[in-house]
Design a protein around this motif. Structure first.
Motif, short mmCIF file in Angstrom:
data_model
loop_
_atom_site.label_atom_id
_atom_site.label_comp_id
_atom_site.label_asym_id
_atom_site.label_seq_id
_atom_site.Cartn_x
_atom_site.Cartn_y
_atom_site.Cartn_z
N HIS A 1 64.75 43.52 -0.97
CA HIS A 1 64.65 44.38 -2.15
C HIS A 1 64.25 43.46 -3.77
O HIS A 1 63.59 43.84 -4.32
CB HIS A 1 65.62 44.62 -2.15
CG HIS A 1 65.92 46.32 -0.92
ND1 HIS A 1 66.42 46.21 0.41
CD2 HIS A 1 64.88 46.63 -0.62
CE1 HIS A 1 66.73 47.28 1.13
NE2 HIS A 1 65.23 47.65 0.78
N PRO A 2 65.10 42.63 -3.81
CA PRO A 2 64.73 42.25 -5.23
C PRO A 2 63.73 41.33 -5.33
O PRO A 2 62.90 41.36 -6.86
CB PRO A 2 65.91 41.05 -5.14
CG PRO A 2 66.79 41.49 -4.55
CD PRO A 2 66.45 41.75 -3.13
N GLN A 3 62.34 40.86 -4.57
CA GLN A 3 61.12 40.63 -4.30
C GLN A 3 60.99 41.69 -4.85
O GLN A 3 59.83 41.64 -5.62
CB GLN A 3 60.91 39.32 -3.60
CG GLN A 3 61.49 38.37 -3.91
CD GLN A 3 61.52 37.32 -2.15
OE1 GLN A 3 61.41 38.15 -1.06
NE2 GLN A 3 60.92 36.26 -1.80
N ILE A 4 61.50 42.80 -3.92
CA ILE A 4 60.01 43.68 -4.04
C ILE A 4 59.97 44.46 -5.50
O ILE A 4 59.09 45.20 -5.67
CB ILE A 4 60.46 44.76 -2.80
CG1 ILE A 4 59.87 45.04 -1.87
CG2 ILE A 4 59.92 46.67 -3.21
CD1 ILE A 4 60.79 45.27 -0.33
N VAL A 5 61.16 44.67 -5.67
CA VAL A 5 61.53 45.38 -7.09
C VAL A 5 60.84 44.93 -8.19
O VAL A 5 60.47 45.07 -9.04
CB VAL A 5 63.25 45.16 -7.88
CG1 VAL A 5 62.82 45.89 -9.12
CG2 VAL A 5 63.35 46.33 -7.05
N HIS A 6 60.98 42.93 -7.78
CA HIS A 6 60.48 42.00 -8.69
C HIS A 6 58.49 41.92 -9.42
O HIS A 6 58.36 42.31 -10.32
CB HIS A 6 60.42 40.66 -8.40
CG HIS A 6 59.48 39.67 -9.02
ND1 HIS A 6 59.57 39.24 -10.53
CD2 HIS A 6 58.37 38.37 -9.01
CE1 HIS A 6 58.85 38.62 -10.95
NE2 HIS A 6 58.26 38.17 -10.03
N GLU A 7 58.04 42.65 -7.72
CA GLU A 7 56.89 42.52 -7.88
C GLU A 7 55.57 44.19 -8.19
O GLU A 7 55.08 44.57 -9.42
CB GLU A 7 55.69 42.69 -6.37
CG GLU A 7 55.35 40.73 -5.60
CD GLU A 7 55.12 40.09 -6.84
OE1 GLU A 7 53.83 40.80 -7.35
OE2 GLU A 7 55.48 39.21 -6.37
N ILE A 8 57.18 44.97 -8.38
CA ILE A 8 56.78 46.24 -9.09
C ILE A 8 56.63 46.54 -10.78
O ILE A 8 56.26 46.75 -11.37
CB ILE A 8 57.68 47.23 -8.57
CG1 ILE A 8 57.63 47.35 -7.07
CG2 ILE A 8 57.12 48.42 -9.05
CD1 ILE A 8 58.75 49.06 -6.35
N GLY A 9 57.68 45.05 -10.96
CA GLY A 9 57.70 44.97 -12.61
C GLY A 9 56.27 44.31 -12.68
O GLY A 9 56.20 44.67 -13.89
N ARG A 10 56.44 43.87 -12.26
CA ARG A 10 55.28 42.61 -12.37
C ARG A 10 54.12 43.36 -13.12
O ARG A 10 53.27 43.68 -13.62
CB ARG A 10 54.83 41.42 -11.97
CG ARG A 10 53.54 40.49 -11.92
CD ARG A 10 53.30 39.83 -10.70
NE ARG A 10 53.48 40.40 -9.27
CZ ARG A 10 52.63 41.73 -9.82
NH1 ARG A 10 51.09 41.72 -10.37
NH2 ARG A 10 51.64 42.32 -8.58
N ALA A 11 54.05 43.96 -11.83
CA ALA A 11 52.82 45.39 -11.74
C ALA A 11 52.58 46.25 -13.29
O ALA A 11 51.27 46.53 -13.55
CB ALA A 11 52.22 46.42 -10.31
N LEU A 12 53.87 46.44 -13.65
CA LEU A 12 54.13 46.98 -15.33
C LEU A 12 54.24 46.57 -16.06
O LEU A 12 53.70 47.19 -17.57
CB LEU A 12 55.23 48.08 -14.64
CG LEU A 12 55.65 49.11 -13.78
CD1 LEU A 12 57.34 49.34 -13.16
CD2 LEU A 12 54.90 50.80 -13.86
N GLY A 13 54.37 45.32 -15.81
CA GLY A 13 54.19 44.39 -16.94
C GLY A 13 55.14 44.59 -17.50
O GLY A 13 55.69 43.94 -18.69
N CYS A 14 56.89 44.68 -16.88
CA CYS A 14 57.57 44.75 -17.50
C CYS A 14 59.05 44.61 -17.20
O CYS A 14 58.62 44.37 -15.67
CB CYS A 14 58.28 45.99 -18.10
SG CYS A 14 58.22 47.57 -17.27
N ASP A 15 60.27 43.76 -17.10
CA ASP A 15 61.32 43.02 -15.92
C ASP A 15 61.70 44.60 -15.86
O ASP A 15 62.27 45.15 -16.53
CB ASP A 15 62.34 42.44 -16.91
CG ASP A 15 62.76 42.10 -16.03
OD1 ASP A 15 63.14 41.68 -15.08
OD2 ASP A 15 64.12 41.81 -16.50
N VAL A 16 61.89 45.27 -14.97
CA VAL A 16 63.06 45.97 -14.04
C VAL A 16 63.91 45.11 -13.13
O VAL A 16 64.37 44.39 -11.29
CB VAL A 16 62.21 46.98 -13.08
CG1 VAL A 16 63.00 48.16 -11.65
CG2 VAL A 16 60.89 47.14 -13.36
#
Length: 85
Positions: free
Chosen positions: A4-19
């Motif tokens: 789950h942390p990796q999934i959230v990281h990839e979504i944040g990367r796509a958004l261009g921000c830290d999630v």
């Protein structure tokens, strides 16, 4: 298999921000998921936990069924980034 942390990281990367990923106690996670998953919420959490130590191996199933290669989660997140905004 991504955690789950990796999934959230990839979504944040796509958004261009830290999630941030915030881990909650299992009971809380199960209660939240139960709204959508009912009695299967605990089963889902157990399955996700099992994948941490026993990740699924890649297969050719997607390519076999769809006739094209599978995409990575990062590619999927990039393609669906507007849905996360």
């Amino acid at each position: 298999s991504l955690t789950h942390p990796q999934i959230v990281h990839e979504i944040g990367r796509a958004l261009g921000c830290d999630v941030p990923f915030v881990e909650v106690p299992r009971e809380e996670a199960e209660a939240v998921l139960a709204d959508a998953m009912g009695e299967y919420a605990g089963w889902y959490l157990d399955g996700r936990a099992e994948l941490v130590g026993n990740p699924q191996l890649p297969t050719t199933a997607v390519a076999d069924v769809l006739g094209r290669p599978a995409t990575t989660f990062a590619q999927w997140a990039d393609a669906h980034v507007d849905e996360f905004r």
